[in-house]
Enzyme design. Structure first.
Site, mmCIF file in Angstrom:
data_model
loop_
_atom_site.group_PDB
_atom_site.id
_atom_site.type_symbol
_atom_site.label_atom_id
_atom_site.label_comp_id
_atom_site.label_asym_id
_atom_site.label_seq_id
_atom_site.Cartn_x
_atom_site.Cartn_y
_atom_site.Cartn_z
ATOM 1 N N ASN A 232 -62.869 53.493 8.188
ATOM 2 C CA ASN A 232 -63.386 52.832 6.978
ATOM 3 C C ASN A 232 -63.681 51.348 7.175
ATOM 4 O OD1 ASN A 232 -63.960 52.655 4.063
ATOM 5 N ND2 ASN A 232 -62.143 51.358 4.073
ATOM 6 N N TRP B 98 -80.496 48.989 2.995
ATOM 7 C CA TRP B 98 -79.245 49.757 3.071
ATOM 8 C C TRP B 98 -79.491 51.263 2.997
ATOM 9 C CZ3 TRP B 98 -78.157 52.801 -1.221
ATOM 10 C CH2 TRP B 98 -78.855 52.493 -2.389
#
Ligand code: FAD
Length: 490
Positions: free
Chosen positions: A359, A377
């Site tokens: 993560n 993105w």
């Protein structure tokens, strides 16, 4: 007439609301429970599902069939040539197998909801057919949680507070449903050909199949064992270890949660029990882990209440005006792990090798793509979906938009991760980098985070490693200036 359970991303027997309801229904009138799974490759392709994730689904499907066989519940597996053909397939099974009640767990994404509405319409047009859609994906169904003014939450902390209070005061949210009961024995004879058929147990992908099976063995049993071990061994220190990718103090349960081999309810119920029945207080590690699972719930709520996020739109409309780069090479270098920023390259190579990334590193590589390389993105979001074994539209979209400063509760645009400082902080010895970027494995912990600036030109050239693709300070300023421009102009 018989009862049908249509499995989708809920490949488990335990705590499966629709399956449980279907089982209870089948006992009324002593009918058989029949299970269905549809292999819908075109649909999965359209949704960017990673081959490695489909392979994981198939391996779990084979395990699910084994468990269902033991209960004399036949699993019918059909193949849909197009997403549209799903309707006629379900209709066909309902007619052929004399079904009166059809159960499934509601899915939350826009396309899946449309598909289910189509199927439901078709089934309800058949004589005496009932469809029951169950809420199973979230601990609290998204329609049941709202702000005091009745609006959906778009900020995490108040969502978490309300969510926790509701769960603490309504224990039914964490009640786990029982496994289905077995069909009468004669079902074995009646559906002998279905029991004799084998389920697909793999799907073509480019990763090392043996390694993937070793890292992510299929089946509910494995998932529960993993959960149990995590809670017994790592969970109490989770708040201290979770950010260090080499230590991996995390649970590695995400593939099981994404495929629905395990439910969030099961995870939270078990963690809460280990934490003296508390959610917000108690052991720091356990409550932090529960908090991460609440993030999962939060992003599912965002998807339901703001469906534009799964239709290629940012949560913050103003950010549609950002002028992203058209330079394809930047994206290519990033995706291949050749940016010259070791922590970024290590993360991308981990993803490309095992379909998973830690993560903290997901946050670093995502911020880097958007804020250093100035690439939209959405390209990164798609690349992640195409390659992650735990790809999950809600969490992936939420994670990317957080990093890109385009989402709910996002990282403020002016706070930009410095990839070298992040690397020094979260991989202090450089062990994670050494594992995934072997060109750098002989460097010491001072050099490894930024070899281009810490080695002589001659020594750097010998590494055979990329030169930094951009200068971080320049990129940071450019991104901040562009954000200021859109704020001023719109
Ligand atoms: P643990 O740390 O053990 O956490 C337990 C569970 O909580 C996870 O399995 C996951 O279901 C949930 N969770 C943890 N962190 C988050 C989070 N930030 N947001 C939502 N849920 C969370 N997670 C996915 O499951 N699928 C994705 O496609 C995905 N894409 C991401 C993309 C980006 C850019 C970022 C920053 C994060 C993404 N995440 C995604 C969240 C998170 O990185 C993974 O859930 C986590 O790394 C999985 O490892 P784990 O199971 O060991 O997690």
């Amino acid at each position: 007439r018989n009862v049908l359970m249509w499995f989708r991303t809920d490949l488990r027997l335990k705590d499966n609301h629709a399956l449980h309801a279907a089982s209870v229904r089948s006992k009324v009138g002593n009918r058989n429970l029949i299970a269905l799974f549809i292999v819908s490759e075109k649909e999965w392709e359209q949704h960017d599902e990673a081959p490695i994730k489909i392979d994981f689904w198939m391996r779990n499907l084979a395990k699910l069939k084994e468990s269902l066989d033991k209960l004399a519940i036949p699993l019918v597996i059909k193949r849909a040539e197009t997403p549209e053909s799903v309707t006629s397939i379900v209709e066909g099974v309902v007619k052929d197998m004399d079904i009166s009640h059809v159960f499934w767990n509601a899915e939350l994404m826009v396309d899946e909801r449309r598909r289910d509405r189509r199927v439901k319409r078709a089934l309800l047009a058949l004589p005496n057919t009932v469809v029951e859609e169950c809420d199973d994906q979230c601990v609290i169904p998204p329609k049941e949680i709202a702000t005091k003014t009745g609006n959906p939450y778009s900020v995490f902390t108040p969502f978490r507070n309300t969510w926790s209070t509701m769960v603490e005061t309504n224990p039914h949210f964490l009640e786990l449903s029982d496994e289905p009961t077995a069909n009468p024995d004669e079902a074995k004879k009646l559906y002998a050909d279905i029991f004799a058929s084998s389920a697909p147990n793999s799907h073509p992908h480019n990763l090392d199949a043996e390694l993937m099976e070793e890292l992510y063995p299929a089946g509910e049993e494995t998932a529960h064992l993993r959960l149990k071990d995590f809670l017994a061994e790592k969970a109490k220190q989770y708040h201290e270890t979770r950010d260090f990718p080499y230590e991996n103090g995390c649970s590695s349960l995400s593939p099981y949660l994404s495929a629905g081999v395990l439910s969030t309810r099961q995870c939270i119920a078990a963690a809460r029990a280990a934490n003296n029945n508390k959610i917000m207080v108690g052991n720091d590690g356990l409550r932090t882990w529960i908090k991460e699972l609440i993030w999962r719930e939060f992003y599912r709520n965002i998807l339901v209440h703001f469906p534009r996020v799964c239709m290629n739109k940012p949560f913050q409309p103003i950010t549609e005006h950002i002028r992203w780069t058209a330079d394809q090479r930047r994206f290519q270098m990033w995706s291949q792990g050749k940016t010259g920023y070791p922590i970024v390259d290590a993360g991308m190579r981990q993803l490309n090798t095992i379909g998973y990334m830690h993560n903290r590193v997901r946050m670093i590589v995502a911020c880097f793509l958007v804020k250093d390389l100035f690439v939209n993105w959405q390209k990164g979001e798609k690349y992640f979906m195409n390659n992650l074994i735990d790809g999950d539209l809600a969490s992936n979209n939420g994670g990317w938009q957080w990093c890109a400063s385009t989402g709910t509760d996002a990282q403020p645009y002016f706070r930009i991760f410095n990839p070298v400082l992040q690397s020094q902080r979260f991989d202090p010895n450089g062990d994670y980098i050494r594992k995934w970027v072997p060109e750098l494995k002989h460097l010491n912990e001072k050099q490894i985070h930024d070899p281009y600036h810490t080695l002589s030109a001659k020594d750097f050239a010998k590494l055979g490693y990329s030169k930094p693709i951009v200068d971080h300070a320049d990129s940071k300023k450019k991104f901040q200036d562009e954000f200021k421009r859109i704020i001023a102009e719109h």
